[in-house]
Enzyme design. Structure first.
Site, PDB file in Angstrom:
ATOM      1  N   LYS A   1       0.974  -1.186  -0.017  1.00 25.20           N
ATOM      2  CA  LYS A   1      -0.012   0.064   0.042  1.00 25.20           C
ATOM      3  C   LYS A   1       0.792   1.220   0.051  1.00 25.20           C
ATOM      4  O   LYS A   1       0.282   2.291  -0.544  1.00 25.20           O
ATOM      5  CB  LYS A   1      -0.979  -0.019   1.237  1.00 25.20           C
ATOM      6  CG  LYS A   1      -2.366  -1.028   0.990  1.00 25.20           C
ATOM      7  CD  LYS A   1      -3.079  -0.596   2.330  1.00 25.20           C
ATOM      8  CE  LYS A   1      -4.260  -1.460   2.094  1.00 25.20           C
ATOM      9  NZ  LYS A   1      -5.173  -1.467   3.308  1.00 25.20           N
TER      10      LYS A   1
ATOM     11  N   LYS B   1     -12.243  -5.116  -4.020  1.00 26.08           N
ATOM     12  CA  LYS B   1     -13.071  -4.063  -4.188  1.00 26.08           C
ATOM     13  C   LYS B   1     -12.427  -2.829  -5.005  1.00 26.08           C
ATOM     14  O   LYS B   1     -13.176  -1.862  -5.767  1.00 26.08           O
ATOM     15  CB  LYS B   1     -13.381  -3.356  -2.708  1.00 26.08           C
ATOM     16  CG  LYS B   1     -14.234  -4.079  -1.984  1.00 26.08           C
ATOM     17  CD  LYS B   1     -14.675  -3.451  -0.673  1.00 26.08           C
ATOM     18  CE  LYS B   1     -13.819  -3.727   0.477  1.00 26.08           C
ATOM     19  NZ  LYS B   1     -14.295  -3.923   1.703  1.00 26.08           N
TER      20      LYS B   1
ATOM     21  N   LYS C   1      -7.589 -12.728  -6.315  1.00 24.85           N
ATOM     22  CA  LYS C   1      -8.729 -12.652  -5.529  1.00 24.85           C
ATOM     23  C   LYS C   1      -9.456 -11.504  -5.892  1.00 24.85           C
ATOM     24  O   LYS C   1      -9.160 -10.297  -6.289  1.00 24.85           O
ATOM     25  CB  LYS C   1      -8.261 -12.487  -4.028  1.00 24.85           C
ATOM     26  CG  LYS C   1      -9.345 -12.752  -3.011  1.00 24.85           C
ATOM     27  CD  LYS C   1      -8.878 -12.714  -1.729  1.00 24.85           C
ATOM     28  CE  LYS C   1     -10.020 -12.411  -0.582  1.00 24.85           C
ATOM     29  NZ  LYS C   1      -9.405 -12.324   0.683  1.00 24.85           N
TER      30      LYS C   1
END
Ligand code: TRP
Length: 329
Positions: free
Chosen positions: A112, A196, A193
């Site tokens: 991140k 969102k 995976k």
């Protein structure tokens, strides 16, 4: 006494069928077997930049989706992290016993922070806040996907370190729950995976997608160069579509195989789409009812916060005593 379960979801976007089949559906199933606290972690969301008006909207939307999925607010606790100030309070105390090296090693922090121009300190502290969420309620079980297992391991390390420094204070939580949810992959990329934040409209099926959008996304899903389902040699894309069907229908492996073996991909996709549309319809209907009733969500969230507040307060008071912080006796 029933064991306590705690889990959290970020209000960072449209929840999708991966969230539902991987987490929400099992949360609903276990809610009468445990004492469950389901939290919308808005303080975690602000570790990366957020648009305030959007965030405000998404918090309520996420709460409404929890309820629409079948979480029963008469029984389970649904709450927002920032409405119980003890999360932030305990987080600071835990920060002071967490070696910074542990945090710098977290793979999610590395991933991140690479994506940010300026890395806020909150991104580094993220796992400590998550530890605080869990330890605040002395939760024994934390149902999360494997992408969170490193954070959960850190929670256990922090709890153990605190206990050895200051004496038995925290329950060291278990990573796993006996029932694990399905792992749903992206429709456009079955190696990743379902997420969102992934770009592209063909990646995820949002829980509130209308039927025609669901059908279009599934018909366009990535498969492979074979024409039909071959159970001995399933490619990742076909396996994912079958996984979605099976998770919604709860068919057995045998049922799946005898029904789908040899079916052409076009027909497989139609049937998967039909199953998803049918299973999401009641959820979408409940969502509309819930959001039409003015003040309903806010009422549920206020009640949730009020129910957990005494537990949170008593843990923080205990920690203050253990650490020698000022308390009025
Ligand atoms: N980090 C989790 C995620 O992104 C969300 C979360 C925050 C959480 N606090 C938690 C999950 C406590 C379980 C328990 O998915």
């Amino acid at each position: 006494m029933k064991a306590r379960v705690f889990s959290g979801v970020q209000p960072s976007g449209n929840l999708h069928i991966g969230n539902y089949l991987g987490a929400l559906k099992s949360w609903v199933k276990i809610q009468y077997d445990y004492e469950c606290i389901y939290c919308i972690v808005d303080l975690h969301a602000i570790t990366v930049p957020q648009e305030p008006a959007e965030l405000r909207k998404k918090i309520r939307e996420t709460a409404a989706l929890f309820l629409a999925s079948g979480i029963d607010p008469k029984h389970s606790i649904v709450m927002v992290q920032s409405s119980v100030p003890e999360h932030a309070e305990l987080s600071w105390m835990l920060t002071c016993v967490t070696p910074v090296g542990w945090l710098q090693r977290m793979t999610q922090f590395k991933a991140k922070s690479e994506a940010q121009e300026t890395v806020g300190d909150g991104l580094l502290q993220y796992p400590v806040l998550m530890a605080a969420d869990i330890l605040l309620y002395q939760a024994a079980i934390v149902p999360v996907g494997d992408d969170q297992s490193q954070h959960l391991e850190l929670t256990r390390d922090v709890a153990q370190r605190f206990n050895s420094l200051y004496g038995e204070t925290f329950v060291v939580p278990e990573t796993h729950l006996p029932t694990v949810g399905a792992r749903i992959m992206g429709l456009d990329d079955p190696e990743a995976k379902m997420s969102k934040s992934a770009p592209g409209s063909g990646h995820a099926i949002a829980l509130l997608d209308p039927p025609d959008v669901i059908r279009k996304k599934i018909m366009r899903a990535t498969t492979d160069s074979k024409p039909a389902v071959e159970f001995g040699a399933l490619g990742a894309g076909v396996q994912n579509l079958l996984g979605i069907f099976q998770a919604f229908s709860e068919w057995s492996d045998d049922q799946m195989q005898s029904h789908f073996d040899g079916m052409r991909y076009g027909d497989l996709k139609k049937q998967v789409a039909q199953m998803v549309v049918e299973k999401l319809a009641p959820l979408q209907q409940r969502y509309r009812e819930i959001t039409e009733e003015a003040g309903y969500i806010d009422g549920v969230l206020a009640e949730g916060a009020a129910r957990v507040e005494p537990i949170a307060r008593s843990t923080v008071n205990l920690v203050k005593q253990r650490m020698g912080l000022y308390t009025q006796s």
